[in-house]
Design a protein around this motif. Structure first.
Motif, PDB file in Angstrom:
ATOM      1  N   GLU A 163      12.764  -1.603  -1.947  1.00 59.33           N
ATOM      2  CA  GLU A 163      13.491  -2.652  -2.662  1.00 59.33           C
ATOM      3  C   GLU A 163      12.509  -3.323  -3.609  1.00 59.33           C
ATOM      4  O   GLU A 163      11.606  -4.046  -3.181  1.00 59.33           O
ATOM      5  CB  GLU A 163      14.064  -3.677  -1.676  1.00 59.33           C
ATOM      6  CG  GLU A 163      15.213  -3.145  -0.849  1.00 59.33           C
ATOM      7  CD  GLU A 163      16.386  -2.687  -1.717  1.00 59.33           C
ATOM      8  OE1 GLU A 163      16.724  -3.369  -2.704  1.00 59.33           O
ATOM      9  OE2 GLU A 163      16.952  -1.616  -1.402  1.00 59.33           O
ATOM     10  N   VAL A 164      12.642  -3.036  -4.908  1.00 59.82           N
ATOM     11  CA  VAL A 164      11.703  -3.570  -5.891  1.00 59.82           C
ATOM     12  C   VAL A 164      12.441  -4.170  -7.076  1.00 59.82           C
ATOM     13  O   VAL A 164      13.569  -3.779  -7.387  1.00 59.82           O
ATOM     14  CB  VAL A 164      10.738  -2.473  -6.409  1.00 59.82           C
ATOM     15  CG1 VAL A 164       9.820  -1.989  -5.312  1.00 59.82           C
ATOM     16  CG2 VAL A 164      11.491  -1.324  -7.034  1.00 59.82           C
ATOM     17  N   THR A 165      11.761  -5.090  -7.721  1.00 60.36           N
ATOM     18  CA  THR A 165      12.261  -5.648  -8.979  1.00 60.36           C
ATOM     19  C   THR A 165      11.382  -5.111 -10.099  1.00 60.36           C
ATOM     20  O   THR A 165      10.307  -4.555  -9.850  1.00 60.36           O
ATOM     21  CB  THR A 165      12.177  -7.184  -8.975  1.00 60.36           C
ATOM     22  OG1 THR A 165      10.802  -7.555  -8.885  1.00 60.36           O
ATOM     23  CG2 THR A 165      12.960  -7.788  -7.805  1.00 60.36           C
ATOM     24  N   ARG A 194       0.832  -1.203   0.000  1.00 59.22           N
ATOM     25  CA  ARG A 194       0.000   0.000   0.000  1.00 59.22           C
ATOM     26  C   ARG A 194       0.872   1.261   0.000  1.00 59.22           C
ATOM     27  O   ARG A 194       0.607   2.215  -0.721  1.00 59.22           O
ATOM     28  CB  ARG A 194      -0.925  -0.014   1.215  1.00 59.22           C
ATOM     29  CG  ARG A 194      -2.032   1.013   1.113  1.00 59.22           C
ATOM     30  CD  ARG A 194      -3.012   0.865   2.237  1.00 59.22           C
ATOM     31  NE  ARG A 194      -3.809  -0.336   1.999  1.00 59.22           N
ATOM     32  CZ  ARG A 194      -4.628  -0.877   2.858  1.00 59.22           C
ATOM     33  NH1 ARG A 194      -4.779  -0.349   4.049  1.00 59.22           N
ATOM     34  NH2 ARG A 194      -5.326  -1.948   2.563  1.00 59.22           N
ATOM     35  N   GLN A 195       1.936   1.236   0.786  1.00 58.60           N
ATOM     36  CA  GLN A 195       2.862   2.381   0.823  1.00 58.60           C
ATOM     37  C   GLN A 195       3.553   2.556  -0.526  1.00 58.60           C
ATOM     38  O   GLN A 195       3.722   3.672  -1.006  1.00 58.60           O
ATOM     39  CB  GLN A 195       3.925   2.179   1.915  1.00 58.60           C
ATOM     40  CG  GLN A 195       3.397   2.303   3.320  1.00 58.60           C
ATOM     41  CD  GLN A 195       4.485   1.936   4.325  1.00 58.60           C
ATOM     42  OE1 GLN A 195       5.250   0.999   4.125  1.00 58.60           O
ATOM     43  NE2 GLN A 195       4.537   2.689   5.410  1.00 58.60           N
ATOM     44  N   ARG A 196       3.942   1.443  -1.119  1.00 53.99           N
ATOM     45  CA  ARG A 196       4.621   1.500  -2.417  1.00 53.99           C
ATOM     46  C   ARG A 196       3.672   2.057  -3.472  1.00 53.99           C
ATOM     47  O   ARG A 196       4.060   2.897  -4.287  1.00 53.99           O
ATOM     48  CB  ARG A 196       5.115   0.099  -2.806  1.00 53.99           C
ATOM     49  CG  ARG A 196       6.010   0.083  -4.017  1.00 53.99           C
ATOM     50  CD  ARG A 196       6.594  -1.277  -4.306  1.00 53.99           C
ATOM     51  NE  ARG A 196       5.574  -2.258  -4.644  1.00 53.99           N
ATOM     52  CZ  ARG A 196       5.270  -3.330  -3.912  1.00 53.99           C
ATOM     53  NH1 ARG A 196       5.931  -3.591  -2.804  1.00 53.99           N
ATOM     54  NH2 ARG A 196       4.331  -4.173  -4.294  1.00 53.99           N
ATOM     55  N   HIS A 197       2.420   1.635  -3.441  1.00 53.97           N
ATOM     56  CA  HIS A 197       1.434   2.142  -4.396  1.00 53.97           C
ATOM     57  C   HIS A 197       1.234   3.645  -4.234  1.00 53.97           C
ATOM     58  O   HIS A 197       1.167   4.381  -5.218  1.00 53.97           O
ATOM     59  CB  HIS A 197       0.102   1.402  -4.246  1.00 53.97           C
ATOM     60  CG  HIS A 197       0.102   0.053  -4.890  1.00 53.97           C
ATOM     61  ND1 HIS A 197      -1.046  -0.665  -5.082  1.00 53.97           N
ATOM     62  CD2 HIS A 197       1.109  -0.717  -5.391  1.00 53.97           C
ATOM     63  CE1 HIS A 197      -0.765  -1.815  -5.677  1.00 53.97           C
ATOM     64  NE2 HIS A 197       0.544  -1.866  -5.858  1.00 53.97           N
ATOM     65  N   ALA A 204      11.156   1.893 -11.210  1.00 52.85           N
ATOM     66  CA  ALA A 204      11.842   1.056 -10.224  1.00 52.85           C
ATOM     67  C   ALA A 204      13.022   1.808  -9.608  1.00 52.85           C
ATOM     68  O   ALA A 204      13.229   1.780  -8.385  1.00 52.85           O
ATOM     69  CB  ALA A 204      12.321  -0.240 -10.874  1.00 52.85           C
ATOM     70  N   ARG A 205      13.779   2.521 -10.439  1.00 53.36           N
ATOM     71  CA  ARG A 205      14.917   3.299  -9.940  1.00 53.36           C
ATOM     72  C   ARG A 205      14.445   4.374  -8.967  1.00 53.36           C
ATOM     73  O   ARG A 205      15.030   4.559  -7.892  1.00 53.36           O
ATOM     74  CB  ARG A 205      15.676   3.930 -11.112  1.00 53.36           C
ATOM     75  CG  ARG A 205      16.902   4.734 -10.688  1.00 53.36           C
ATOM     76  CD  ARG A 205      17.665   5.320 -11.860  1.00 53.36           C
ATOM     77  NE  ARG A 205      16.850   6.001 -12.858  1.00 53.36           N
ATOM     78  CZ  ARG A 205      16.325   7.227 -12.689  1.00 53.36           C
ATOM     79  NH1 ARG A 205      16.513   7.883 -11.583  1.00 53.36           N
ATOM     80  NH2 ARG A 205      15.620   7.768 -13.665  1.00 53.36           N
ATOM     81  N   SER A 263       6.011  -4.011 -12.502  1.00 47.22           N
ATOM     82  CA  SER A 263       5.063  -4.379 -13.553  1.00 47.22           C
ATOM     83  C   SER A 263       3.705  -4.755 -12.953  1.00 47.22           C
ATOM     84  O   SER A 263       2.660  -4.319 -13.436  1.00 47.22           O
ATOM     85  CB  SER A 263       5.618  -5.542 -14.365  1.00 47.22           C
ATOM     86  OG  SER A 263       4.708  -5.923 -15.366  1.00 47.22           O
ATOM     87  N   ARG A 264       3.711  -5.543 -11.884  1.00 48.14           N
ATOM     88  CA  ARG A 264       2.463  -5.913 -11.201  1.00 48.14           C
ATOM     89  C   ARG A 264       1.782  -4.684 -10.609  1.00 48.14           C
ATOM     90  O   ARG A 264       0.564  -4.525 -10.695  1.00 48.14           O
ATOM     91  CB  ARG A 264       2.731  -6.954 -10.111  1.00 48.14           C
ATOM     92  CG  ARG A 264       2.833  -8.375 -10.628  1.00 48.14           C
ATOM     93  CD  ARG A 264       2.811  -9.383  -9.490  1.00 48.14           C
ATOM     94  NE  ARG A 264       3.899  -9.190  -8.535  1.00 48.14           N
ATOM     95  CZ  ARG A 264       5.124  -9.679  -8.659  1.00 48.14           C
ATOM     96  NH1 ARG A 264       5.426 -10.399  -9.720  1.00 48.14           N
ATOM     97  NH2 ARG A 264       6.040  -9.454  -7.742  1.00 48.14           N
ATOM     98  N   ASP A 265       2.583  -3.811 -10.002  1.00 50.44           N
ATOM     99  CA  ASP A 265       2.023  -2.586  -9.416  1.00 50.44           C
ATOM    100  C   ASP A 265       1.343  -1.732 -10.486  1.00 50.44           C
ATOM    101  O   ASP A 265       0.263  -1.184 -10.254  1.00 50.44           O
ATOM    102  CB  ASP A 265       3.113  -1.768  -8.718  1.00 50.44           C
ATOM    103  CG  ASP A 265       3.604  -2.410  -7.425  1.00 50.44           C
ATOM    104  OD1 ASP A 265       2.898  -3.276  -6.869  1.00 50.44           O
ATOM    105  OD2 ASP A 265       4.701  -2.033  -6.981  1.00 50.44           O
ATOM    106  N   ILE A 266       1.956  -1.615 -11.642  1.00 52.32           N
ATOM    107  CA  ILE A 266       1.384  -0.828 -12.743  1.00 52.32           C
ATOM    108  C   ILE A 266       0.033  -1.402 -13.149  1.00 52.32           C
ATOM    109  O   ILE A 266      -0.931  -0.659 -13.345  1.00 52.32           O
ATOM    110  CB  ILE A 266       2.367  -0.771 -13.932  1.00 52.32           C
ATOM    111  CG1 ILE A 266       3.544   0.147 -13.575  1.00 52.32           C
ATOM    112  CG2 ILE A 266       1.675  -0.317 -15.210  1.00 52.32           C
ATOM    113  CD1 ILE A 266       4.702   0.086 -14.552  1.00 52.32           C
TER     114      ILE A 266
END
Length: 149
Positions: free
Chosen positions: A34-36, A3-6, A25-26, A41-44
Motif C-alpha cells: 500500500e503506497v502513495t 526495506r522489503q519495499r525497497h 506505485a501501481r 517519490s521518497r523511495d526513489i
C-alpha cells in the motif's frame, strides 16, 4: 516494511521498464504494497534511482550505479573514436582529439576516477590530464594509448 519495499522496487526496475512514479506505485500495489505517490517519490530518492534513456528512445528508472556504467561505456567509445594522439610532459598528459570532442573525451577520464589522475581540462580538441606525479604519467599515458586502439 520499508526495506522489503525497497527490495521489491529494485526487483521491479531490474525486470521491467518503469517510466513513471505512478507506474512504479501501481506495480507495487499489484504486489501487495500500500503506497502513495509521495512514498514512491521518497523511495526513489533514497535508492538513488535515475531515469535513463533506453535504446527505444523512452526513459526508465535504473539504479544510479548501472546508469553510470552505461554512461561510462558510451564515454569510453567516444574517447576511443575521437582521441588521436597522446603526449607526456612531466606530470602532464596532453591528448589531442577530433575537433569539438575534447569535452566528452575528458568526461570519460573524469568518470573513470583513476587514483593516478588529479583532474582534467578540456578545450575544443585538446585534453590536459594532470597526473599525481611525473613517475606515473608515462604509464598513465600508455593506458590512454591502449584505449585508442
Amino acid at each position: 516494511m520499508k526495506r522489503q519495499r525497497h527490495r521489491e522496487i529494485l526487483e521491479i526496475i531490474s525486470q521491467e521498464s518503469v517510466e513513471t512514479q505512478e507506474d512504479l506505485a501501481r506495480r507495487l500495489r499489484e504486489r501487495g504494497f500500500e503506497v502513495t505517490q509521495a512514498t514512491v517519490s521518497r523511495d526513489i530518492k533514497e535508492l538513488r534511482l535515475l531515469k535513463v534513456l533506453t535504446d527505444e528512445g523512452s526513459y526508465r528508472y535504473a539504479v544510479a550505479e548501472k546508469a553510470e556504467q552505461g554512461l561510462t561505456e558510451r564515454l569510453r567509445r567516444i574517447f576511443t573514436e575521437t582521441a588521436l594522439h597522446v603526449d607526456v610532459a612531466e606530470n602532464l598528459i596532453v591528448i589531442k582529439t577530433l575537433p569539438g570532442s575534447a569535452h566528452a573525451a575528458a568526461e570519460m577520464v573524469d568518470t573513470m576516477r583513476w587514483p593516478e589522475t588529479v583532474g582534467t581540462l578540456a578545450g575544443d580538441n585538446t585534453i590536459l590530464v594532470i597526473a599525481r606525479d611525473a613517475q606515473i604519467a608515462p604509464a598513465l599515458a600508455e593506458r590512454f594509448r591502449g584505449m585508442m586502439k
